[in-house]
Design a protein around this motif. Structure first.
Motif, PDB file in Angstrom:
ATOM      1  N   GLN A  34       0.830  -1.216   0.000  1.00 31.53           N
ATOM      2  CA  GLN A  34       0.000   0.000   0.000  1.00 31.53           C
ATOM      3  C   GLN A  34       0.861   1.260   0.000  1.00 31.53           C
ATOM      4  O   GLN A  34       0.578   2.210  -0.735  1.00 31.53           O
ATOM      5  CB  GLN A  34      -0.933   0.011   1.210  1.00 31.53           C
ATOM      6  CG  GLN A  34      -1.799   1.262   1.302  1.00 31.53           C
ATOM      7  CD  GLN A  34      -2.742   1.420   0.126  1.00 31.53           C
ATOM      8  OE1 GLN A  34      -3.499   0.508  -0.182  1.00 31.53           O
ATOM      9  NE2 GLN A  34      -2.685   2.557  -0.559  1.00 31.53           N
TER      10      GLN A  34
ATOM     11  N   THR B  74      -2.292   1.574  -7.991  1.00 33.52           N
ATOM     12  CA  THR B  74      -3.091   0.796  -7.052  1.00 33.52           C
ATOM     13  C   THR B  74      -2.225  -0.288  -6.407  1.00 33.52           C
ATOM     14  O   THR B  74      -1.224  -0.734  -7.003  1.00 33.52           O
ATOM     15  CB  THR B  74      -4.278   0.112  -7.749  1.00 33.52           C
ATOM     16  OG1 THR B  74      -3.760  -0.844  -8.688  1.00 33.52           O
ATOM     17  CG2 THR B  74      -5.170   1.124  -8.455  1.00 33.52           C
TER      18      THR B  74
ATOM     19  N   GLU C 197      -3.032  -3.304  -6.232  1.00 36.78           N
ATOM     20  CA  GLU C 197      -3.134  -4.440  -7.155  1.00 36.78           C
ATOM     21  C   GLU C 197      -2.077  -4.366  -8.241  1.00 36.78           C
ATOM     22  O   GLU C 197      -1.533  -5.378  -8.665  1.00 36.78           O
ATOM     23  CB  GLU C 197      -4.534  -4.506  -7.771  1.00 36.78           C
ATOM     24  CG  GLU C 197      -5.623  -4.839  -6.791  1.00 36.78           C
ATOM     25  CD  GLU C 197      -6.080  -3.662  -5.915  1.00 36.78           C
ATOM     26  OE1 GLU C 197      -5.734  -2.482  -6.208  1.00 36.78           O
ATOM     27  OE2 GLU C 197      -6.756  -3.927  -4.911  1.00 36.78           O
TER      28      GLU C 197
END
Length: 79
Positions: free
Chosen positions: A29, A38, A40
Motif C-alpha cells: 500500500q 493501485t 493491485e
C-alpha cells in the motif's frame, strides 16, 4: 566497472520492485501510494504479470530507487 543493472525481463523487473520495496520497509500500500498506482498494480508487478502501463512502471521504479535508464530498449518492457 559499472554495477548497473539492466532490466530486460518481466521477472527481473518484478524482483527489483519487490526487493526495493522490502529494502525500504514499504508495504504494498505504501509503495502504491508513493508511485500513484493501485496496490493491485504493485502486486501484479511483483507476481510477474506483464502490464502495458509503462508510465506506471516507471513511477514504481522511481519510488524504489531504480533508475529507469537501466531498461534497455528492444526488450519488450519499453518500446
Amino acid at each position: 566497472m559499472s554495477d548497473r543493472v539492466f532490466i530486460n525481463t518481466h521477472a527481473k523487473l518484478a524482483r527489483l520492485v519487490s526487493q526495493g520495496r522490502k529494502e525500504r520497509g514499504l508495504s504494498v500500500q505504501e509503495l502504491a501510494t508513493l508511485a500513484n498506482v493501485t496496490p493491485e498494480y504493485v502486486l501484479d508487478l511483483e507476481a510477474v504479470v506483464p502490464r502495458a502501463e509503462v508510465a506506471a512502471q516507471l513511477r514504481v521504479l522511481d519510488a524504489v530507487g531504480v533508475d529507469p535508464s537501466a531498461i534497455p530498449t528492444g526488450t519488450g518492457l519499453i518500446e
